[in-house]
Design an enzyme around this catalytic site. Structure first.
Site, PDB file in Angstrom:
ATOM      1  N   ARG A  14      -3.612  14.718 -10.819  1.00 12.58           N
ATOM      2  CA  ARG A  14      -4.344  15.092  -9.600  1.00 12.58           C
ATOM      3  C   ARG A  14      -4.913  13.813  -9.007  1.00 12.58           C
ATOM      4  O   ARG A  14      -5.514  13.009  -9.732  1.00 12.58           O
ATOM      5  CB  ARG A  14      -5.490  16.060  -9.905  1.00 12.58           C
ATOM      6  CG  ARG A  14      -5.023  17.467 -10.171  1.00 12.58           C
ATOM      7  CD  ARG A  14      -6.187  18.349 -10.565  1.00 12.58           C
ATOM      8  NE  ARG A  14      -5.766  19.715 -10.779  1.00 12.58           N
ATOM      9  CZ  ARG A  14      -5.135  20.174 -11.848  1.00 12.58           C
ATOM     10  NH1 ARG A  14      -4.843  19.343 -12.847  1.00 12.58           N
ATOM     11  NH2 ARG A  14      -4.782  21.444 -11.955  1.00 12.58           N
ATOM     12  N   ASP A  50       9.573 -10.293   3.860  1.00  8.84           N
ATOM     13  CA  ASP A  50      10.081  -9.394   2.815  1.00  8.84           C
ATOM     14  C   ASP A  50      10.361  -8.015   3.409  1.00  8.84           C
ATOM     15  O   ASP A  50      11.301  -7.329   3.006  1.00  8.84           O
ATOM     16  CB  ASP A  50       9.068  -9.295   1.671  1.00  8.84           C
ATOM     17  CG  ASP A  50       9.042 -10.570   0.839  1.00  8.84           C
ATOM     18  OD1 ASP A  50      10.095 -11.221   0.721  1.00  8.84           O
ATOM     19  OD2 ASP A  50       7.969 -10.916   0.312  1.00  8.84           O
ATOM     20  N   GLY A  51       9.527  -7.626   4.375  1.00 11.05           N
ATOM     21  CA  GLY A  51       9.734  -6.337   5.055  1.00 11.05           C
ATOM     22  C   GLY A  51      11.097  -6.303   5.750  1.00 11.05           C
ATOM     23  O   GLY A  51      11.775  -5.271   5.776  1.00 11.05           O
ATOM     24  N   ASN A  91      11.980  -1.725  -3.327  1.00 11.40           N
ATOM     25  CA  ASN A  91      10.605  -1.980  -3.781  1.00 11.40           C
ATOM     26  C   ASN A  91      10.061  -0.816  -4.609  1.00 11.40           C
ATOM     27  O   ASN A  91       9.698  -0.984  -5.750  1.00 11.40           O
ATOM     28  CB  ASN A  91       9.669  -2.152  -2.582  1.00 11.40           C
ATOM     29  CG  ASN A  91       9.470  -3.606  -2.187  1.00 11.40           C
ATOM     30  OD1 ASN A  91       9.980  -4.504  -2.844  1.00 11.40           O
ATOM     31  ND2 ASN A  91       8.724  -3.828  -1.123  1.00 11.40           N
ATOM     32  N   ASN A 130       2.791  -1.717  -5.803  1.00 13.41           N
ATOM     33  CA  ASN A 130       2.436  -1.561  -7.215  1.00 13.41           C
ATOM     34  C   ASN A 130       1.314  -2.502  -7.641  1.00 13.41           C
ATOM     35  O   ASN A 130       0.420  -2.131  -8.403  1.00 13.41           O
ATOM     36  CB  ASN A 130       3.695  -1.803  -8.065  1.00 13.41           C
ATOM     37  CG  ASN A 130       3.384  -1.943  -9.536  1.00 13.41           C
ATOM     38  OD1 ASN A 130       3.104  -0.960 -10.211  1.00 13.41           O
ATOM     39  ND2 ASN A 130       3.415  -3.171 -10.054  1.00 13.41           N
ATOM     40  N   LYS A 131       1.362  -3.728  -7.126  1.00 14.38           N
ATOM     41  CA  LYS A 131       0.331  -4.711  -7.516  1.00 14.38           C
ATOM     42  C   LYS A 131      -1.045  -4.269  -7.000  1.00 14.38           C
ATOM     43  O   LYS A 131      -2.048  -4.406  -7.701  1.00 14.38           O
ATOM     44  CB  LYS A 131       0.685  -6.096  -6.969  1.00 14.38           C
ATOM     45  CG  LYS A 131      -0.341  -7.157  -7.365  1.00 14.38           C
ATOM     46  CD  LYS A 131       0.009  -8.519  -6.823  1.00 14.38           C
ATOM     47  CE  LYS A 131      -1.026  -9.536  -7.250  1.00 14.38           C
ATOM     48  NZ  LYS A 131      -2.367  -9.282  -6.667  1.00 14.38           N
ATOM     49  N   ALA A 180       4.527  -5.802  -4.852  1.00 15.94           N
ATOM     50  CA  ALA A 180       4.149  -5.228  -3.557  1.00 15.94           C
ATOM     51  C   ALA A 180       3.088  -4.135  -3.760  1.00 15.94           C
ATOM     52  O   ALA A 180       2.017  -4.403  -4.314  1.00 15.94           O
ATOM     53  CB  ALA A 180       5.409  -4.713  -2.855  1.00 15.94           C
ATOM     54  N   SER A 208      11.287  -5.979  -8.828  1.00 14.01           N
ATOM     55  CA  SER A 208      11.026  -6.866  -7.678  1.00 14.01           C
ATOM     56  C   SER A 208      10.007  -6.259  -6.716  1.00 14.01           C
ATOM     57  O   SER A 208       9.362  -6.979  -5.957  1.00 14.01           O
ATOM     58  CB  SER A 208      12.322  -7.207  -6.939  1.00 14.01           C
ATOM     59  OG  SER A 208      12.933  -6.046  -6.459  1.00 14.01           O
TER      60      SER A 208
HETATM   61  P1  NAP Z   1       3.913  -3.667   5.973  1.00 10.68           P
HETATM   62  O1  NAP Z   1       2.792  -2.751   5.668  1.00 10.68           O
HETATM   63  O2  NAP Z   1       4.083  -4.177   7.365  1.00 10.68           O
HETATM   64  O3  NAP Z   1       3.881  -4.955   4.999  1.00 10.68           O
HETATM   65  C1  NAP Z   1       3.639  -4.871   3.674  1.00 10.68           C
HETATM   66  C2  NAP Z   1       3.434  -6.260   3.068  1.00 10.68           C
HETATM   67  O4  NAP Z   1       4.094  -6.239   1.800  1.00 10.68           O
HETATM   68  C3  NAP Z   1       4.010  -7.434   3.850  1.00 10.68           C
HETATM   69  O5  NAP Z   1       3.088  -8.500   3.783  1.00 10.68           O
HETATM   70  C4  NAP Z   1       5.269  -7.764   3.102  1.00 10.68           C
HETATM   71  O6  NAP Z   1       5.622  -9.134   3.190  1.00 10.68           O
HETATM   72  C5  NAP Z   1       4.863  -7.443   1.693  1.00 10.68           C
HETATM   73  N1  NAP Z   1       5.960  -7.187   0.764  1.00 10.68           N
HETATM   74  C6  NAP Z   1       7.067  -6.426   0.934  1.00 10.68           C
HETATM   75  N2  NAP Z   1       7.813  -6.432  -0.172  1.00 10.68           N
HETATM   76  C7  NAP Z   1       7.168  -7.221  -1.065  1.00 10.68           C
HETATM   77  C8  NAP Z   1       7.438  -7.606  -2.384  1.00 10.68           C
HETATM   78  N3  NAP Z   1       8.522  -7.150  -3.038  1.00 10.68           N
HETATM   79  N4  NAP Z   1       6.543  -8.388  -3.017  1.00 10.68           N
HETATM   80  C9  NAP Z   1       5.430  -8.824  -2.405  1.00 10.68           C
HETATM   81  N5  NAP Z   1       5.117  -8.502  -1.132  1.00 10.68           N
HETATM   82  C10 NAP Z   1       5.981  -7.701  -0.482  1.00 10.68           C
HETATM   83  O7  NAP Z   1       5.241  -2.882   5.549  1.00 10.68           O
HETATM   84  P2  NAP Z   1       6.736  -3.332   5.487  1.00 10.68           P
HETATM   85  O8  NAP Z   1       6.873  -4.779   5.905  1.00 10.68           O
HETATM   86  O9  NAP Z   1       7.595  -2.310   6.128  1.00 10.68           O
HETATM   87  O10 NAP Z   1       6.948  -3.245   3.891  1.00 10.68           O
HETATM   88  C11 NAP Z   1       6.908  -2.018   3.226  1.00 10.68           C
HETATM   89  C12 NAP Z   1       6.283  -2.309   1.906  1.00 10.68           C
HETATM   90  O11 NAP Z   1       4.885  -2.405   2.090  1.00 10.68           O
HETATM   91  C13 NAP Z   1       6.428  -1.204   0.874  1.00 10.68           C
HETATM   92  O12 NAP Z   1       7.652  -1.295   0.195  1.00 10.68           O
HETATM   93  C14 NAP Z   1       5.222  -1.441  -0.003  1.00 10.68           C
HETATM   94  O13 NAP Z   1       5.543  -2.220  -1.142  1.00 10.68           O
HETATM   95  C15 NAP Z   1       4.270  -2.243   0.852  1.00 10.68           C
HETATM   96  N6  NAP Z   1       3.001  -1.521   0.957  1.00 10.68           N
HETATM   97  C16 NAP Z   1       1.937  -2.041   0.317  1.00 10.68           C
HETATM   98  C17 NAP Z   1       0.732  -1.379   0.335  1.00 10.68           C
HETATM   99  C18 NAP Z   1      -0.432  -1.971  -0.404  1.00 10.68           C
HETATM  100  O14 NAP Z   1      -0.265  -3.041  -1.012  1.00 10.68           O
HETATM  101  N7  NAP Z   1      -1.566  -1.300  -0.407  1.00 10.68           N
HETATM  102  C19 NAP Z   1       0.594  -0.180   1.012  1.00 10.68           C
HETATM  103  C20 NAP Z   1       1.711   0.338   1.658  1.00 10.68           C
HETATM  104  C21 NAP Z   1       2.926  -0.345   1.608  1.00 10.68           C
HETATM  105  P3  NAP Z   1       6.178  -9.805   4.521  1.00 10.68           P
HETATM  106  O15 NAP Z   1       4.983 -10.106   5.358  1.00 10.68           O
HETATM  107  O16 NAP Z   1       6.862 -11.032   4.021  1.00 10.68           O
HETATM  108  O17 NAP Z   1       7.130  -8.848   5.180  1.00 10.68           O
END
Ligand code: NAP
Length: 267
Positions: free
Chosen positions: A152, A45-46, A126, A168-169, A166, A162
């Site tokens: 704060r 997804d990334g 996202n 948000n969840k 990610a 969509s």
């Molecule tokens: P990453 O930190 O390497 O990976 C973030 C994870 O989020 C990966 O497992 C990715 O899946 C998954 N993901 C991305 N879009 C998704 C979606 N729409 N629904 C469900 N899972 C999803 O970062 P990255 O690959 O560059 O992705 C950036 C995304 O990371 C941001 O948009 C944000 O949503 C997410 N993120 C999440 C958190 C958290 O949950 N605490 C914190 C920071 C960022 P794949 O392994 O298939 O790529």
């Protein structure tokens, strides 16, 4: 059919990308980096986030397809071993032929960043987040030009439907079906006590509403838009709303959202 492929850069994704080009050439698909009709993302997804932002200026004119190199993803519905079938579908050589994809369109969030140094615009697939770099941030949240609350805490996350599965969840936000044109505002660790109060629940705004987030003190912030980080130390405000633009995905077979949710998080 003009196509382009973007891969994650790991060996498996690179190998699959090369295999895709070979299959595509054999079946008469045309590689086009400038004006593809279909962009294939190979990785996760990334990787789709990278593909989306690579073609951000051509979003209304193309559709994405995702191949996942691990488990199935939210944006990547094809698996490595299905590459040949996918290429067959893309060039209409499937059985029964011809196989026209269904184009599904998902909402996006647009944001305008107003800084002392100028204004910039972004679109998120996202989410975008505003977070503190040096601890607690103070942000005033206005909805439709009325002050809603003073926040704060660690920050604010504004996601698309969509993107609701990610970041948000992880913040306790609701998962929203992408047919609902809305944006979701979720708090990141708000401070709530007798003195400071926020709503504490994620908010869902419909398409015709907008939200302004004002920086309410001198503070160093990190703005994230999907996978990209922008340090900001002169923020005045961010205005966000559901974008008029939508992202298109080419579906050559059904890929129901709730099935994806279940297979990603439950079984
Ligand atoms: P990453 O930190 O390497 O990976 C973030 C994870 O989020 C990966 O497992 C990715 O899946 C998954 N993901 C991305 N879009 C998704 C979606 N729409 N629904 C469900 N899972 C999803 O970062 P990255 O690959 O560059 O992705 C950036 C995304 O990371 C941001 O948009 C944000 O949503 C997410 N993120 C999440 C958190 C958290 O949950 N605490 C914190 C920071 C960022 P794949 O392994 O298939 O790529």
């Amino acid at each position: 059919m003009r196509y382009y492929v973007l891969d994650r850069g790991d060996q498996l994704s690179i190998d699959l990308s090369q295999k895709f080009h070979k299959l595509a050439e054999e079946r008469g698909l045309q590689l086009d980096a400038e004006s593809p009709e279909i962009v294939v993302s190979i990785g996760g997804d990334g990787t789709m986030l990278h593909a989306f932002h690579t073609f951000i200026d051509r979003i209304p004119e193309l559709a994405f397809v995702g191949v996942h190199t691990g488990h199935l993803g939210f944006y990547a519905d094809w698996q490595c071993e299905e590459l040949s079938t996918l290429v067959d579908y893309m060039c209409g050589k499937s059985d029964p032929a011809p196989h026209k994809p269904r184009i599904v369109k998902y909402p996006l969030v647009e944001l305008e960043i107003n800084r002392k140094s100028g204004t910039t615009s972004h679109i998120a697939l996202n989410e975008f987040t505003l977070k503190g770099v040096e601890g607690t941030v103070v942000l005033q949240i206005d909805i439709n030009d009325e002050t809603f609350e003073m926040f704060r805490g660690d920050g604010i996350c504004v996601s698309t439907p969509s993107g609701s599965t990610a970041y948000n969840k992880s913040l306790g936000g609701a998962m929203v079906h992408p047919s609902i044109e809305a944006l979701q505002i979720a708090e990141i660790a708000s401070i709530n006590n007798r003195v400071f109060r926020t709503m504490g629940s994620p908010l869902l705004l419909p398409k015709h509403h907008h939200c302004d987030i004002f920086s309410r003190r001198e503070q160093r912030l990190m703005l994230t838009v999907d996978h990209t980080n922008y340090p900001i130390d002169d923020l005045i405000s961010v205005r966000c709303q559901v974008s008029e633009k939508k992202v298109s995905f080419a579906r050559y077979r059904p890929f129901p959202f709730w099935k994806r949710v279940r297979s990603s998080f439950l079984v």
